[in-house]
Motif scaffolding. Structure first.
Motif, PDB file in Angstrom:
ATOM      1  N   ARG A 291       0.374  -1.206  -0.204  1.00  0.00           N
ATOM      2  CA  ARG A 291       0.076  -0.190  -0.044  1.00  0.00           C
ATOM      3  C   ARG A 291       1.171   0.987   0.324  1.00  0.00           C
ATOM      4  NH1 ARG A 291      -4.695  -0.910   4.376  1.00  0.00           N
ATOM      5  NH2 ARG A 291      -5.647  -2.819   3.448  1.00  0.00           N
TER       6      ARG A 291
ATOM      7  N   ASP B 121      -6.923  -1.151  -6.384  1.00  0.00           N
ATOM      8  CA  ASP B 121      -7.193  -0.073  -5.375  1.00  0.00           C
ATOM      9  C   ASP B 121      -7.101   0.549  -5.383  1.00  0.00           C
ATOM     10  OD1 ASP B 121      -9.354  -2.836  -5.793  1.00  0.00           O
ATOM     11  OD2 ASP B 121      -8.465  -3.764  -4.227  1.00  0.00           O
TER      12      ASP B 121
ATOM     13  N   THR C 111      -8.174   3.799  -2.461  1.00  0.00           N
ATOM     14  CA  THR C 111      -8.823   4.861  -1.286  1.00  0.00           C
ATOM     15  C   THR C 111      -8.543   6.688  -1.354  1.00  0.00           C
ATOM     16  OG1 THR C 111      -9.005   3.220  -0.022  1.00  0.00           O
ATOM     17  CG2 THR C 111      -9.424   5.038   0.895  1.00  0.00           C
TER      18      THR C 111
ATOM     19  N   LYS D 275      -9.593   9.466   0.835  1.00  0.00           N
ATOM     20  CA  LYS D 275     -10.028  10.311   2.874  1.00  0.00           C
ATOM     21  C   LYS D 275     -10.469  11.642   2.798  1.00  0.00           C
ATOM     22  CE  LYS D 275      -9.337   7.295   5.552  1.00  0.00           C
ATOM     23  NZ  LYS D 275      -8.374   6.572   6.745  1.00  0.00           N
TER      24      LYS D 275
ATOM     25  N   ASN E   4     -13.814   4.032  -1.197  1.00  0.00           N
ATOM     26  CA  ASN E   4     -13.100   3.136  -2.191  1.00  0.00           C
ATOM     27  C   ASN E   4     -12.764   2.251  -3.514  1.00  0.00           C
ATOM     28  OD1 ASN E   4     -11.147   2.193   1.320  1.00  0.00           O
ATOM     29  ND2 ASN E   4     -13.527   2.733   1.004  1.00  0.00           N
TER      30      ASN E   4
ATOM     31  N   ASN F 247     -12.819  -0.415  -5.875  1.00  0.00           N
ATOM     32  CA  ASN F 247     -12.311  -1.761  -5.924  1.00  0.00           C
ATOM     33  C   ASN F 247     -12.255  -1.568  -7.113  1.00  0.00           C
ATOM     34  OD1 ASN F 247     -11.810  -4.841  -5.827  1.00  0.00           O
ATOM     35  ND2 ASN F 247     -14.095  -5.565  -5.461  1.00  0.00           N
TER      36      ASN F 247
ATOM     37  N   ASN G 217     -17.909   0.361  -6.148  1.00  0.00           N
ATOM     38  CA  ASN G 217     -17.322   1.396  -4.746  1.00  0.00           C
ATOM     39  C   ASN G 217     -17.948   1.116  -3.673  1.00  0.00           C
ATOM     40  OD1 ASN G 217     -15.986   3.246  -6.998  1.00  0.00           O
ATOM     41  ND2 ASN G 217     -17.784   2.577  -7.621  1.00  0.00           N
TER      42      ASN G 217
ATOM     43  N   ARG H  88     -16.708  -5.092   1.474  1.00  0.00           N
ATOM     44  CA  ARG H  88     -15.752  -5.409   0.050  1.00  0.00           C
ATOM     45  C   ARG H  88     -17.402  -6.070  -0.528  1.00  0.00           C
ATOM     46  NH1 ARG H  88     -11.562  -5.716  -3.385  1.00  0.00           N
ATOM     47  NH2 ARG H  88     -10.495  -5.501  -1.399  1.00  0.00           N
TER      48      ARG H  88
END
Length: 267
Positions: free
Chosen positions: A117, A152, A154, A156, A179, A181, A191, A219
């Motif tokens: 990540r 993927d 994200t 925020k 998020n 996917n 999403n 998910r």
């Protein structure tokens, strides 16, 4: 749409009880350790020990190694263990970079275990008497782990605001994450979101407590969860912070219980 409730089997209470006795004991130990000389424990990091994040980046040029261990007992009577080493760097003023590689163990779903990540956070402003501090963070999960398809992402949004100024330090936080996917399967959302409302306050010179409420879409399609968390962050030395937290889920598909222990070390 009515869905059948999952059949639960008797829980393995003996060793679960032992795990929680150790974790609760560790949480209490953090709160009574001797005082230190710094105050970096007020900078909230995701998972250390709760999901809520504050709107401030790590200090300019600060380099930090972080690690967390989390245990989760899921609503379908399975167990998940998370080991997540993380590196963080304040590469520019009001900016931070993160690299993390979480590993999932246990008999619960381990999709994404071992993904790398990459993330960044930017703080827009220092709060004023009337305006919160705002930040935005972005993360991409590189599909290098178990059953991973696609990168993927994200995004925020983060806000933090001190409620009462003076000797009693206390801050309200709000996070909302979107998020995406990108390599979803047929039974997965493309999403999904997570929202966190948190409150942090000082309970000693070198210890703060965090309480938060997490609401998220999972998910998998048609699954949502809710979690209440309580955590402590304790400054041990000017360079070391220890963290511990406990969480409880409520509602269908929410985890039964969750416990987290972690550390941060600046170098």
């Amino acid at each position: 749409m009515n869905r059948k409730k999952r059949q639960r089997t008797p829980k393995r209470s003996n060793w679960l009880e032992k795990i929680f006795q150790v974790l609760v004991g560790g949480l209490l130990a953090i709160s009574i350790l001797p005082p230190a000389q710094a105050a970096d424990h007020t900078n909230l990091e995701e998972g250390l020990p709760t999901q809520v994040v504050d709107a401030y980046a790590t200090a300019y040029l600060n380099r930090e190694i972080q690690g967390l261990f989390r245990y989760e007992h899921t609503d379908d009577n399975k167990d998940r263990f998370v080991l997540a080493p993380r590196l963080e760097y304040g590469f520019a003023r009001n900016w931070q970079l993160e690299v993390e590689a979480p590993f999932l163990l246990g008999d619960a779903d381990r999709t994404g275990s071992g993904n790398v990540r990459l993330g960044a956070l930017y703080n827009f402003n220092i709060e004023t008497l009337t305006m919160p501090a705002f930040a935005v963070s972005a993360r991409v999960d590189i599909p290098s782990g178990k059953n991973s398809n696609g990168a993927d992402t994200t995004l925020k949004f983060i806000a933090s605001k001190m409620l009462v100024r003076g000797d009693w330090w206390n801050v309200l936080h709000f996070n909302i994450a979107w998020n995406h996917n990108s390599g979803r399967l047929d039974d997965e959302r493309e999403n999904y979101y997570q929202a966190v409302l948190g409150y942090s306050f000082r309970i000693g010179t070198d210890t703060i407590m965090i309480v938060d409420l997490v609401r998220r879409e999972e998910r998998k399609k048609h699954e949502e969860s809710n979690l209440v968390e309580l955590g402590l962050r304790r400054q041990i030395t000017p360079l070391m912070v220890l963290t511990g937290g406990l969480g409880a889920g409520f509602g269908d598909e929410s985890p039964d219980v969750q416990a987290t222990a972690g550390f941060q070390y600046s170098f």
